[in-house]
Design a protein around this motif. Structure first.
Motif, PDB file in Angstrom:
ATOM      1  N   THR A  30     -56.025 -50.792 -58.174  1.00  0.00           N
ATOM      2  CA  THR A  30     -56.808 -51.297 -57.149  1.00  0.00           C
ATOM      3  C   THR A  30     -56.304 -52.708 -56.830  1.00  0.00           C
ATOM      4  O   THR A  30     -55.621 -53.399 -57.775  1.00  0.00           O
ATOM      5  CB  THR A  30     -58.554 -51.479 -57.421  1.00  0.00           C
ATOM      6  N   LEU A 151     -48.400 -50.888 -49.489  1.00  0.00           N
ATOM      7  CA  LEU A 151     -48.997 -49.890 -48.762  1.00  0.00           C
ATOM      8  C   LEU A 151     -48.470 -49.648 -47.319  1.00  0.00           C
ATOM      9  O   LEU A 151     -47.871 -48.247 -46.987  1.00  0.00           O
ATOM     10  CB  LEU A 151     -50.376 -50.074 -48.791  1.00  0.00           C
ATOM     11  N   LEU A 230     -54.927 -46.701 -47.744  1.00  0.00           N
ATOM     12  CA  LEU A 230     -55.797 -46.807 -46.811  1.00  0.00           C
ATOM     13  C   LEU A 230     -55.771 -45.715 -45.921  1.00  0.00           C
ATOM     14  O   LEU A 230     -54.755 -45.274 -45.172  1.00  0.00           O
ATOM     15  CB  LEU A 230     -55.415 -48.284 -45.899  1.00  0.00           C
ATOM     16  N   TYR A 415     -53.134 -52.703 -41.167  1.00  0.00           N
ATOM     17  CA  TYR A 415     -52.949 -53.571 -42.214  1.00  0.00           C
ATOM     18  C   TYR A 415     -53.087 -55.174 -41.703  1.00  0.00           C
ATOM     19  O   TYR A 415     -53.695 -55.826 -42.574  1.00  0.00           O
ATOM     20  CB  TYR A 415     -51.626 -53.283 -42.717  1.00  0.00           C
ATOM     21  N   ASP A 440     -61.135 -52.930 -51.628  1.00  0.00           N
ATOM     22  CA  ASP A 440     -61.130 -52.099 -52.180  1.00  0.00           C
ATOM     23  C   ASP A 440     -61.971 -50.970 -52.062  1.00  0.00           C
ATOM     24  O   ASP A 440     -61.540 -49.664 -52.239  1.00  0.00           O
ATOM     25  CB  ASP A 440     -61.628 -52.336 -53.773  1.00  0.00           C
ATOM     26  N   LEU A 443     -60.348 -48.671 -49.429  1.00  0.00           N
ATOM     27  CA  LEU A 443     -58.969 -47.961 -49.994  1.00  0.00           C
ATOM     28  C   LEU A 443     -59.441 -46.648 -50.671  1.00  0.00           C
ATOM     29  O   LEU A 443     -60.574 -46.438 -51.426  1.00  0.00           O
ATOM     30  CB  LEU A 443     -58.333 -48.766 -50.819  1.00  0.00           C
TER      31      LEU A 443
END
Length: 447
Positions: A30, A151, A230, A415, A440, A443
């Motif tokens: 995370t 990501l 995500l 993002y 977090d 996600l």
């Protein structure tokens, strides 16, 4: 004010969560765990702590100038003496040992800048703490940026893989149609060129993923572990305060850069008072106790003495150095005032810009989501037209590229919303590990 204790307590909670995660089965890393790892391993974090501790000691040293000072002095001597004549006859030569020791206490009673020294010590403490907060928040923002960078790079690689697969499939279909002379050779060459381009873009995307993971690993030491992702369906949170004025109000209270500039101004003001005091009388209480023993000499003595009293020092002439130091301090004060004003104006401009950036990114994310849906629908329609013989393979390939580009832009905007929100909180000085933990919750564990 977001202080050092809040930061340390937050990091203790993050460390506890990390320890619990290590005891459980391996899961995706995370962002909070990445932050905890960075705080424990990143040299920038260690430097921030060391610089804070060093800065705190400056205030301690400043306060010490108003407190008693005690010194012990000891001395041992060997004396060769030659006396030519004495009242009692001829002279003599002798060699003897002696010693003396004393302890002196000095307590400043009056300095013109006593109060200024206290304000300067408090300002030094403020500088140390705000410097630590600024570097800590910069570390959080950097870890978040690198985490989200991985990501985003992974998403782009996934899109590049999907595009390369789709283009390769189109190339195969085009080759079959060309073999049975249903299409011209130019269509085959176009499909082959698009396939080569897709493969090159896929290689670049893989390189970007490796570079992004290396950057995260530099800060955390865990950059090559699986990360949470995500989800496309995750709704992005809106700003709690939408007006720039509300964020400006927070920033003027909490911004480390502005508070540091204010503390530097207070230090400069105190320095002016201190330099002026160097040309004014000072008053100290001085007490001493000592013992002397020269009894080995013919005329030596052994004894003790105690003395105490008030010592007044009046500077008379220093060749203009004192006046020069006052002018220097006044110039530094003008510079600190200008720097504080610059920091305030820059804070206003950057805060307003980031508020607009976040709002724009949120609006763009919504618009790009609709654009991605439209691009996907247009691609499907183009494929139907191609199968019906009404569209060429070039049209299909262009529609595929448009869909991939729309999805790539959508990912970048999503993002961007998260990152710019964190940057806005950093600018306002209110970024904490809890803000990282909040991300977090958006996600999902990687498959």
């Amino acid at each position: 004010m977001i202080g050092v204790m809040m930061w340390r307590n937050s990091m203790r909670l993050s460390a506890l969560a990390l320890a619990m995660g290590l005891a459980a089965p391996a899961q995706a890393l995370t962002m909070s765990e990445a932050l905890t790892a960075a705080f424990n391993t990143d040299p920038v974090a260690a430097a921030a702590l060391a610089e804070r501790d060093a800065g705190i000691e400056v205030g301690v040293q400043e306060r010490a100038t108003r407190l008693p000072q005690v010194n012990a002095i000891g001395r041992m001597t060997t004396t060769d003496s030659r006396v030519g004549t004495t009242p009692f006859g001829t002279g003599y030569n002798e060699r003897y040992n002696g010693w003396d020791a004393s302890v002196q206490l000095r307590q400043p009673l009056f300095r013109y800048d006593f109060l200024a020294r206290g304000r300067r010590a408090d300002a030094q403490d403020q500088l140390a703490e705000m410097g630590f907060v600024a570097r800590s928040q910069a570390l959080m923002a950097r870890v978040a940026e690198r985490y989200l960078g991985v990501l985003q790079a992974q998403n782009e690689m996934t899109l590049a893989e999907a595009e390369a697969e789709a283009v390769a499939k189109s190339l195969g279909d085009t080759q079959k149609r060309y073999d049975v002379q249903l299409i011209a050779g130019t269509d085959l060459k176009e499909a082959q060129a698009r396939n080569d381009l897709a493969q090159a873009q896929l290689l670049a995307a893989k390189q970007n993923v490796a570079a992004a993971r290396d950057a995260l690993d530099e800060s955390t030491g865990r950059g090559h572990e699986p990360l949470a992702i995500l989800s496309e369906s995750t709704a992005l949170p809106a700003l709690t305060e939408s007006s720039p004025e509300s964020w400006l109000k927070l920033a003027r209270i909490h911004s480390p850069s502005l508070l540091q500039a204010q503390a530097q101004l207070e230090v400069a003001q105190a320095n002016v008072s201190s330099q002026r005091s160097s040309a004014l009388p000072s008053l100290d209480f001085v007490a001493s106790h000592g013992r002397q023993d020269d009894s080995d000499s013919r005329v030596g003595i052994a004894g003790e003495n105690t003395a105490y009293g008030i010592e007044l020092t009046v500077p008379i002439f220093a060749s203009g150095a004192n006046v020069s130091r006052i002018r220097q301090a006044q110039a530094s004060l003008r510079s600190a005032t200008a720097e504080r004003d610059r920091a305030s104006r820059e804070l206003t401009r950057e805060t307003q810009r980031l508020v607009r950036d976040v709002q724009t990114a949120q609006a763009q994310a919504n618009a790009y989501a609709r654009a991605a849906e439209s691009a996907a629908a247009a691609e499907q329609a183009t494929r139907y037209g191609y199968e019906a013989g009404k569209r060429t393979i070039v049209d299909v390939l262009n529609a595929q590229s448009s869909t991939v580009q729309a999805r790539r832009t959508l990912d970048q905007s999503r993002y961007g919303v998260l990152l710019k929100t964190l940057q806005l909180k950093q600018q306002a000085g209110i970024l904490t590990p809890q803000d990282i933990a909040a991300i977090d919750t958006l996600l999902s564990p990687a498959n």
